[in-house]
Design an enzyme around this catalytic site. Structure first.
Site, PDB file in Angstrom:
ATOM      1  N   SER B  96       0.840  -1.202   0.000  1.00  0.00           N
ATOM      2  CA  SER B  96       0.000   0.000   0.000  1.00  0.00           C
ATOM      3  C   SER B  96       0.877   1.256   0.000  1.00  0.00           C
ATOM      4  O   SER B  96       1.753   1.400  -0.863  1.00  0.00           O
ATOM      5  CB  SER B  96      -0.929  -0.036   1.217  1.00  0.00           C
ATOM      6  OG  SER B  96      -1.900   0.957   1.121  1.00  0.00           O
ATOM      7  N   ASP B 219      -9.221  -5.020  -5.751  1.00  0.00           N
ATOM      8  CA  ASP B 219      -8.693  -4.257  -4.612  1.00  0.00           C
ATOM      9  C   ASP B 219      -9.546  -3.012  -4.397  1.00  0.00           C
ATOM     10  O   ASP B 219      -9.595  -2.128  -5.260  1.00  0.00           O
ATOM     11  CB  ASP B 219      -7.228  -3.865  -4.894  1.00  0.00           C
ATOM     12  CG  ASP B 219      -6.543  -3.224  -3.683  1.00  0.00           C
ATOM     13  OD1 ASP B 219      -7.264  -2.685  -2.802  1.00  0.00           O
ATOM     14  OD2 ASP B 219      -5.289  -3.254  -3.641  1.00  0.00           O
ATOM     15  N   HIS B 247      -7.497  -5.773  -0.211  1.00  0.00           N
ATOM     16  CA  HIS B 247      -6.341  -4.868  -0.252  1.00  0.00           C
ATOM     17  C   HIS B 247      -5.157  -5.445   0.504  1.00  0.00           C
ATOM     18  O   HIS B 247      -4.056  -4.940   0.398  1.00  0.00           O
ATOM     19  CB  HIS B 247      -6.751  -3.513   0.364  1.00  0.00           C
ATOM     20  CG  HIS B 247      -5.666  -2.487   0.279  1.00  0.00           C
ATOM     21  ND1 HIS B 247      -5.115  -2.067  -0.924  1.00  0.00           N
ATOM     22  CD2 HIS B 247      -5.039  -1.773   1.242  1.00  0.00           C
ATOM     23  CE1 HIS B 247      -4.198  -1.151  -0.690  1.00  0.00           C
ATOM     24  NE2 HIS B 247      -4.124  -0.953   0.627  1.00  0.00           N
TER      25      HIS B 247
END
Lengths: 772, 279
Positions: B96, B219, B247
């Protein structure tokens, strides 16, 4: 009656999901929120899709990791799409076997709203706490409270700190009061505290404490009651360290006292002038001694910077304000001198020194010191006069040596010529030859006379001093000069009986007198009056009109010659005693006459003075030292013998230095003096304020009104006004026909202080008699 | 005594392998997210995990609200940590927002990483007016930040003890708060704002090291257009789309992630890194 299924009855949504998030089962409440049938939901949609986008984000980034890592989620707020309750509390537990999870969704709109409000209040309260903490730290203020009735003392951290104590256990009330340094303060503080508890008063105590670590601090403590259900349950207070303020105030007071003391005791005036970028300068500060110079207190003087320009001696502005303003505009330092007339009419010299600094915002400021330097200026002037005298003496000495040497040689040559001419004449020469020889002899005699004059100037003439009466010399000289003076000259003599004897060379004295008479004659080509006068005088520092620096104090006999002729121009006056200086046409004068007279007077231990008014006439005064021991010496008037009695004298005199001197003299004698620099000005002053008791005026002044004219003008308004005239050269003839009254007193310069006061008293006395 | 970066970040090292992999957690988590991945990798590599400032057990003194007001501050922390632990040349795996923190660190200090693996990266989370699709509108991010506040400052702080129940005792409540990964509401919100307002799109073309992107099939945080943008913007970039959804595949599908990482490191990045080193 069957068993109730809790899942079907509860108002919470119950959902189970598979590992991929797809809903496996949901209860009636959840389906009802969505408004969909079981078949539309189960196996068809994911729970996270029922959250708002923000909720999904939170679920993905926080809740899902938590569920995966910890196996459960406990009561987390999350937002759902509009078909469900807006806000729910979500709890979940994961199924460790299959990777799925069970969720409980509890509607919590109200609860979360309350929670939001509570959160807000907590935030506000934290904000206030933060403010208070900052105030305590930055301002050295602490808070305290005493709960009632147990009298338990509570302190904030700052109060502990201010007492030099570690934060923690508060002392009891009595111990706390014990920190006050002075037992009297302890009692006072206790009494005021009691007033809060007993009467609900709000009180304040300011005192010094000794901290636990031994420092002495100034503190201020406030106290007020807190009421609850009709009684005082607590006393709330503040506790502040005000030592820095008190120390700053003490330092400031000390600085102010020191500065103001300096400003008051300084022999001068401190002045600050400020000026904005555009706008007039103004006085920001002036020390109180300004009263001495300007007669105004600081607050009055500060109103207008132009007030600094109290007129100078000639009635012109002193120029202080313009000088300061110019310095402010150019940023230059100040160093200058000014003449002002102080409220008493006395002329003063002021020295102004200062510097100019920027004061921010386009303002500039001049800080100045103004000192009275009158005494220094007068000393300088006297030094200058003495230096001039010395220069003059030195010049005369060298010229005298040159002239004397030359005259001796020339005299010897003349003697040879004369002797041979006389031998020639004794021979048998023809008549025409004798006439030629006589002419040559006459010329030689004149040459011999000239050399005698040169020798006299050079003070090498053999003087034969003898005790004699100056009056007799005058009479003799007048007799034998009568022939040489034209008939259209009226000659008067005013010879004092009882004149002190002098010891002088008679011939040289007669020669000097003759010189003056010839000069007087030449000054009056169209006729006029010539006055010869003698008098006994005493030369000392009592003269108000001038100084006699070159001769010692003592008794002198004065011989004066006055004419009503052309007068001597002021620019010529300083040169008249310089050898070979002459204003006469070539061939008429040698330029040696007056220098010879001056040389002779010096040689005789006397001095000479000349007073002249162009267009009016000239007076020469010769002062011979009186023979020691001869005659009675008039005692000088005691300084304080005469009191003016506050009577007001209007003084008209154009010469500023003399005017100043007269003002001082008269004021010292107790008169009030109003000054005027001309006859016209005096007339204006009198017209406005005719309250004066006497007019003291110079005879010759610039402007329309001369002394006599002024007297006439004033007498038209006040016929009995006594008048005293002063003049340097005022011979009898000069005032004839001017309409002066017989009683009017005329003072002839130089004027002695005693004579001046006596004349004024006499004039005032006659007025009183006339008034009867 | 001042702590060393390795202590400040609670760095943990496992495995004895020749190549070193540094695993960087994403926003909202701490290094425990790697608990199902790190052990498997440790069999083959040396694995380093750590907590970012404000996360997990990181030194509270490390967080500086001014320095950490942008991703630059976090990138500087990575560089300091690498220097302290002598990790230059290691592989950096960022999940991320850490993918972008790694990218910035690589630009600031070229050569610090041999290669970079990005899991679910997004160079910009917001949709922008130039047609870029980051996946979120501003108001949605604001709503998320509000939820974060509610659950940290409001609910978690006030009601966590109630929610976990008095029977569990205070230590459970404490544990609850800790497992929110970010135990300071202020830092949590700040990091959230920094993350979701960040825009590193313009930096990516400057990257010179080999990059491999691992994308999830679906996602919700980094949608396909956002991932595609990253893939296209970086010069030496390969990509693999996992079966996994969501995610956080390293949490939900750790085995697949381990396999994908091995493939990437051994087959793609290893070769390229060797080439880059040789060239």
């Amino acid at each position: 009656m069957g068993v109730l299924d809790p899942a079907s009855l509860t108002t919470c949504g119950l959902v189970s999901v598979a590992s991929d998030g797809v809903i496996q089962e949901a209860n009636a409440a959840f389906l009802a929120w969505l408004g969909r049938s079981r078949s539309e939901v189960v196996g068809q949609m994911r729970l996270q899709d029922r959250f708002t986008p923000g909720g999904r984000l939170y679920f993905q980034t926080h809740l899902l990791p938590m569920l995966r890592l910890n196996g459960e989620i406990a009561a987390s707020a999350i937002n759902m799409l509009p078909d469900a309750p807006e806000s729910v509390l979500l709890s979940a537990r994961s199924d460790p076997e299959g990777g799925g999870a069970a969720f409980v969704l509890m509607p919590a709109v109200e609860r979360l709203r309350r929670e939001a409000r509570l959160t807000e209040r907590v935030a506000q309260s934290r904000q206030k706490e933060s403010w208070l903490a900052q105030i305590e730290t930055l301002a050295d203020i602490g808070a305290w409270a005493v709960t009632l009735p147990d009298m338990k003392l509570h302190w904030s951290d700052a109060v502990f700190r201010l007492h030099g104590l570690p934060v923690g256990n508060e002392p009891d009330l009595e111990t706390a009061l014990g920190y006050y340094a002075d037992p009297a303060d302890r009692e006072r503080a206790a009494a005021r505290f009691a007033a809060v508890v007993d009467q609900g008063a709000t009180v304040e105590v300011e005192a010094r404490i000794v901290t636990a670590d031994g420092r002495l601090r100034n503190v201020r403590s406030h106290a007020r009651p807190v009421w609850h259900q009709g009684r005082i349950i607590r006393v709330d207070g503040l506790f502040q360290d005000i030592t820095p303020q008190r120390e700053a105030e003490a330092a400031r007071d000390q600085a102010v006292t020191r500065l103001s003391g300096m400003a008051e005791n300084l022999p001068g005036v401190l002045l600050t002038v400020e000026k904005p970028a555009r706008g007039p300068a103004r006085i920001a500060y002036v020390s109180s001694r300004c009263r001495e110079f300007w007669g105004l207190p600081p607050e009055e003087l500060s109103r207008d910077i132009a007030l600094l320009d109290r007129p100078g001696p000639e009635g012109t502005p002193a120029g202080l304000s313009a000088t300061i303003t110019a310095a402010l505009e150019r940023g230059l330092p100040l160093a200058d001198r000014f003449r002002i007339t102080d409220p008493a009419g006395t002329e003063r010299w002021l020295s102004l020194c200062g510097s100019v600094t920027g004061a921010g915002g386009g303002w500039v400021r001049a800080d100045c010191i103004i000192l009275d330097i009158t005494a220094e200026v007068e000393a300088e002037a006297q030094l200058e006069r003495q230096s001039a005298l010395i220069r003059h003496v030195q010049k005369s000495e060298s010229l005298g040596q040159l002239t004397g040497g030359m005259a001796h040689d020339f005299n010897n040559i003349l003697a040879v010529i004369l002797g041979n001419l006389e031998l020639l004449r004794a021979g048998d020469g023809a008549d025409d030859e004798v006439a030629l020889i006589d002419a040559a002899l006459a010329a030689t005699e004149r040459g011999a006379g000239l050399t005698r004059s040169l020798l006299a100037f050079a003070r090498k003439a053999p003087l034969a001093p003898a005790i004699c009466d100056l009056n007799q010399i005058v009479r003799d000289t007048r007799d034998w000069t009568g022939r040489t003076l034209p008939a259209h000259l009226a000659i008067e003599t005013s010879l004092l009986e009882g004149l002190w004897p002098v010891e002088v060379d008679v011939d040289s004295t007669a020669s000097a007198l003759l010189n003056l008479l010839v000069n007087a004659r030449d000054a009056m080509p169209d006729g006029g009056s010539l006055t010869i006068e003698t008098a006994n005088v005493r030369i000392d520092d009592d003269y108000v009109t001038e100084r006699f620096d070159e001769v010692p104090s003592g008794r002198y006999v004065m011989l004066s010659v006055s004419d009503t002729g052309l007068g001597i121009a002021p620019e010529v006056l300083p040169h008249i005693f310089v050898p070979f200086y002459t204003t006469k046409p070539v061939g008429r004068g040698s330029g040696l006459g007056l220098s010879m007279v001056e040389g002779f007077m010096k040689q005789s231990g006397g001095t000479i003075r000349v007073y002249s008014e162009p267009g009016k006439g000239t007076t020469f005064k010769l002062y011979f030292p009186a023979r020691p021991g001869s005659g009675a010496v008039p005692a000088p008037l005691p300084r304080e013998a005469v009191r003016g009695g506050g009577r007001r004298v209007l003084l008209a005199e154009d010469e500023s230095a003399l005017r100043t001197l007269l003002v001082r003299t008269l004021e010292a004698a107790g008169y009030q003096v109003i000054t005027a620099a001309s006859g016209d000005m005096a007339a204006d002053i009198f017209a406005e304020d005719p309250g004066c008791d006497l007019l003291l005026t110079d005879i010759v002044m610039p402007g329309k009104l001369q002394g006599p004219g002024l007297a006439r003008a004033l007498r038209r308004l006040r016929p009995e006004l006594p008048v005293v005239f002063m003049s340097g050269y005022a011979a009898e003839a000069a005032v004839h026909g001017n309409g002066l009254e017989p009683d009017d007193i005329r003072l002839t310069k130089p004027v002695r202080r005693g004579d001046l006061i006596a004349a004024l008293e006499r004039a005032l006395a006659s007025r009183r008699q006339g008034g009867r | 005594m001042k702590l060393q970066p390795r202590e400040q970040h609670c760095a943990r090292v496992s495995g004895q392998g020749g190549r070193t992999i540094v695993l960087a957690h994403g926003f909202g988590c701490d290094q425990t997210v790697w608990k199902d991945v790190a052990p498997d990798l440790a069999a083959e590599y040396t694995v380093v995990t750590f907590d970012f400032a404000g996360a997990g057990g990181a030194d509270p003194g490390l967080y500086d609200r001014r320095r950490h007001a942008s991703l630059d501050g976090y990138a500087d922390d990575v560089i300091a940590l690498f220097e302290d632990m002598d990790l230059q040349g290691a592989e950096f795996v960022g999940h991320s927002v850490s993918a972008m923190i790694g990218a910035i660190a690589a630009l600031k200090r070229p050569g610090i990483f041999s290669s970079l693996v990005m899991i679910g990266p997004s160079a910009c989370y917001l949709n922008t007016s130039d047609g870029y699709h980051g996946g979120f509108e501003m108001r949605e991010v604001e709503e998320f930040l509000d939820l974060l506040d509610r659950n940290f400052a409001g609910f978690a702080a006030t009601f966590a003890p109630i929610a976990t129940g008095p029977a569990n005792g205070p230590e459970v409540a404490e544990e609850f708060a800790r497992t929110l990964c970010l135990n300071d509401a202020e830092i949590a919100s700040a990091f959230a704002r920094v993350t979701f307002m960040s825009d590193t799109r313009k930096l990516l073309p400057a990257l010179r090291l080999p990059v491999h992107v691992l994308a999830c099939s679906e996602d919700p945080i980094a949608p396909v257009p956002a991932i595609e943008f990253v893939h296209e913007a970086i010069p030496h970039c390969s990509m693999e789309t996992l079966e996994a959804t969501g995610h956080c595949p390293h949490i939900t599908h750790p085995a697949e992630v381990v396999a994908a990482l091995r493939r990437a490191l051994d087959e793609r990045l290893g070769g390229q890194a060797a080439n880059a080193a040789g060239g």
